[in-house]
Write an enzyme that holds these catalytic residues in place. Structure first.
Site, PDB file in Angstrom:
ATOM      1  N   GLY A  35      12.432 -55.437  -1.540  1.00  0.00           N
ATOM      2  CA  GLY A  35      11.648 -54.322  -2.017  1.00  0.00           C
ATOM      3  C   GLY A  35      12.070 -52.961  -1.914  1.00  0.00           C
ATOM      4  O   GLY A  35      11.317 -51.820  -2.528  1.00  0.00           O
ATOM      5  N   GLU A  36      12.982 -52.586  -1.111  1.00  0.00           N
ATOM      6  CA  GLU A  36      13.613 -51.326  -1.176  1.00  0.00           C
ATOM      7  C   GLU A  36      14.188 -50.865  -2.585  1.00  0.00           C
ATOM      8  O   GLU A  36      14.943 -51.737  -3.279  1.00  0.00           O
ATOM      9  CB  GLU A  36      14.811 -51.086   0.038  1.00  0.00           C
ATOM     10  CG  GLU A  36      14.338 -51.468   1.322  1.00  0.00           C
ATOM     11  CD  GLU A  36      15.236 -51.208   2.400  1.00  0.00           C
ATOM     12  OE1 GLU A  36      16.573 -51.235   2.170  1.00  0.00           O
ATOM     13  OE2 GLU A  36      14.788 -51.291   3.606  1.00  0.00           O
ATOM     14  N   LYS A 188     -20.635 -33.740 -10.960  1.00  0.00           N
ATOM     15  CA  LYS A 188     -20.726 -35.012 -10.474  1.00  0.00           C
ATOM     16  C   LYS A 188     -20.569 -35.055  -8.860  1.00  0.00           C
ATOM     17  O   LYS A 188     -20.047 -34.030  -8.183  1.00  0.00           O
ATOM     18  CB  LYS A 188     -19.622 -35.858 -10.624  1.00  0.00           C
ATOM     19  CG  LYS A 188     -18.225 -35.502 -10.165  1.00  0.00           C
ATOM     20  CD  LYS A 188     -17.147 -36.462 -10.665  1.00  0.00           C
ATOM     21  CE  LYS A 188     -15.940 -36.085 -10.364  1.00  0.00           C
ATOM     22  NZ  LYS A 188     -14.669 -36.342 -10.774  1.00  0.00           N
ATOM     23  N   ARG A 190     -18.933 -37.488  -5.613  1.00  0.00           N
ATOM     24  CA  ARG A 190     -18.253 -38.657  -5.319  1.00  0.00           C
ATOM     25  C   ARG A 190     -18.477 -39.054  -4.126  1.00  0.00           C
ATOM     26  O   ARG A 190     -17.987 -38.255  -2.927  1.00  0.00           O
ATOM     27  CB  ARG A 190     -16.744 -38.613  -5.635  1.00  0.00           C
ATOM     28  CG  ARG A 190     -15.958 -39.887  -5.816  1.00  0.00           C
ATOM     29  CD  ARG A 190     -14.562 -39.978  -5.829  1.00  0.00           C
ATOM     30  NE  ARG A 190     -14.230 -39.288  -7.132  1.00  0.00           N
ATOM     31  CZ  ARG A 190     -13.894 -40.012  -8.185  1.00  0.00           C
ATOM     32  NH1 ARG A 190     -14.153 -41.400  -8.030  1.00  0.00           N
ATOM     33  NH2 ARG A 190     -13.367 -39.533  -9.518  1.00  0.00           N
ATOM     34  N   GLY A 221     -13.900 -43.635 -14.141  1.00  0.00           N
ATOM     35  CA  GLY A 221     -15.376 -43.458 -13.656  1.00  0.00           C
ATOM     36  C   GLY A 221     -15.859 -42.014 -14.250  1.00  0.00           C
ATOM     37  O   GLY A 221     -17.069 -42.156 -14.770  1.00  0.00           O
ATOM     38  N   THR A 222     -15.096 -41.384 -14.053  1.00  0.00           N
ATOM     39  CA  THR A 222     -15.556 -39.638 -14.329  1.00  0.00           C
ATOM     40  C   THR A 222     -15.903 -39.546 -15.835  1.00  0.00           C
ATOM     41  O   THR A 222     -16.796 -39.018 -16.142  1.00  0.00           O
ATOM     42  CB  THR A 222     -14.467 -38.652 -13.904  1.00  0.00           C
ATOM     43  OG1 THR A 222     -14.395 -38.991 -12.407  1.00  0.00           O
ATOM     44  CG2 THR A 222     -15.006 -37.362 -13.861  1.00  0.00           C
TER      45      THR A 222
HETATM   46  C1  R5P Z   1     -11.132 -34.851 -10.017  1.00  0.00           C
HETATM   47  O1  R5P Z   1     -11.346 -33.788  -9.604  1.00  0.00           O
HETATM   48  C2  R5P Z   1     -10.217 -34.983 -11.121  1.00  0.00           C
HETATM   49  O2  R5P Z   1     -10.058 -34.049 -11.867  1.00  0.00           O
HETATM   50  C3  R5P Z   1     -10.624 -36.115 -11.918  1.00  0.00           C
HETATM   51  O3  R5P Z   1     -11.951 -36.098 -12.571  1.00  0.00           O
HETATM   52  C4  R5P Z   1     -10.861 -37.491 -11.246  1.00  0.00           C
HETATM   53  O4  R5P Z   1      -9.563 -37.733 -10.266  1.00  0.00           O
HETATM   54  C5  R5P Z   1     -10.729 -38.728 -12.152  1.00  0.00           C
HETATM   55  O5  R5P Z   1     -10.914 -39.979 -11.289  1.00  0.00           O
HETATM   56  P1  R5P Z   1     -11.603 -41.104 -11.980  1.00  0.00           P
HETATM   57  O6  R5P Z   1     -10.907 -41.389 -13.222  1.00  0.00           O
HETATM   58  O7  R5P Z   1     -11.112 -42.077 -10.914  1.00  0.00           O
HETATM   59  O8  R5P Z   1     -13.059 -40.905 -12.049  1.00  0.00           O
END
Ligand code: R5P
Length: 292
Positions: A35-36, A188, A190, A221-222
């Site tokens: 794997g290296e 948001k 997290r 997700g974001t």
């Molecule tokens: C967060 O600060 C970044 O700007 C992105 O919003 C984030 O990393 C996106 O992550 P995911 O797609 O897992 O929600």
């Protein structure tokens, strides 16, 4: 200067070489049975300044170690100076200690690159520009978000930009003003425990075609949450643009299920199902400041 692709440069190395009038070469890459990584420089770089290009998206640990080995190989082959162009810098999101006992991973990575002998570095859209100060040599941040946004807006006819979190709102709002568009943001939260997202501030009104703009998409997700929010607030269609399309796991399905029409990204990471915008020009401008 000679531009050398280490393992993962998706055409940006060639683009930068062309735009800076430099030669382009590669490393040979193999993986040993255990794997290296094995790399071998396929170029005569004696007395030359060498720009190593290596993205760190998939298998970031391997890409990082290959970059360290590439610096060693370039000096071993007689390079005068070794510089780095990093299309996607891994570990950048851990730019501070969130819970006791954690490292500042961005600092660990950038310190190691500097300690390897690399004296100048250009990073395309690092998570936060300030973290490049962990690299003790010259560092340049390559801003690519605006050109990705402008091309996505031109293609989709979007009239509004949405920042999917408050951290990106300042930049997204400035870009929207320059492009003559409306803008708003979502806030948001997290969970540090399981990564789940919850909404702190939604959108009041999202008329017409909207473009969600973020520096990167990882699990999706974001932007999926932002898309649902935009549709609920009245958007007629939702597209998404980000510089780095990591799109891990089922991110694409998640984004599609949330009503997104198209995903735009840059060639810091390639994905054949997304609209890819070449940001070699922005990288070449930054790298030009390395050439004396
Ligand atoms: C967060 O600060 C970044 O700007 C992105 O919003 C984030 O990393 C996106 O992550 P995911 O797609 O897992 O929600």
């Amino acid at each position: 200067m000679i531009v050398v692709g280490v393992n993962s440069d998706y055409g940006i190395g060639r683009g930068v070489a062309k735009l800076t009038g430099s030669a382009y070469r590669n490393f040979q890459n193999k993986v040993f049975p255990d794997g290296e990584s094995y790399i071998r420089l396929d170029a005569n770089v004696k007395g030359e300044d060498v720009l190593l290009v290596q993205g760190m998206e998939s298998q970031p640990d391997k890409r990082f170690v290959e970059m360290l080995m590439a610096v060693d190989a370039a000096f071993e082959a007689g390079a005068a100076n070794v510089y780095g162009l990093i299309p996607y810098l891994a570990y950048a999101r851990q730019d501070r200690v969130f819970s006791d006992g954690e490292p500042v991973s961005a600092r660990a990575v950038l310190r190691a690159l500097y300690d390897s002998g690399m004296s100048k570095i250009a990073v395309i859209e690092p998570h936060k520009e300030q973290e490049l100060s962990y690299f003790k040599g010259k560092s340049v941040c390559v801003n690519a978000l605006e050109s990705v946004a402008a091309k996505a807006v031109a293609e989709t006819g979007s009239s509004m930009l949405i920042a999917p979190d408050s951290g990106s709102w300042g930049r997204v709002n400035s870009i929207a003003k320059r492009l003559g568009l409306k803008s708003d943001y979502i806030e948001k939260n997290r969970s540090r425990v399981d990564g789940s997202l919850s909404m702190v501030k939604g959108l009041k009104n999202a008329e017409g075609k909207v473009l969600i703009l973020d520096d990167m998409i990882s699990t999706g997700g974001t932007v999926a949450q932002a898309s649902r929010e935009a549709i609920a607030a009245g958007a007629s269609s939702v597209n998404v643009a980000a510089v780095h399309l990591l799109l891990v796991g089922n991110a694409k399905e998640k984004i599609k299920d949330a009503g997104v029409t198209k995903v735009f990204g840059s060639n810091t990471i390639l994905d054949s199902e997304c609209e890819i915008i070449d940001v070699s020009g922005e990288a070449a401008k930054a790298v030009s400041t390395f050439i004396d």
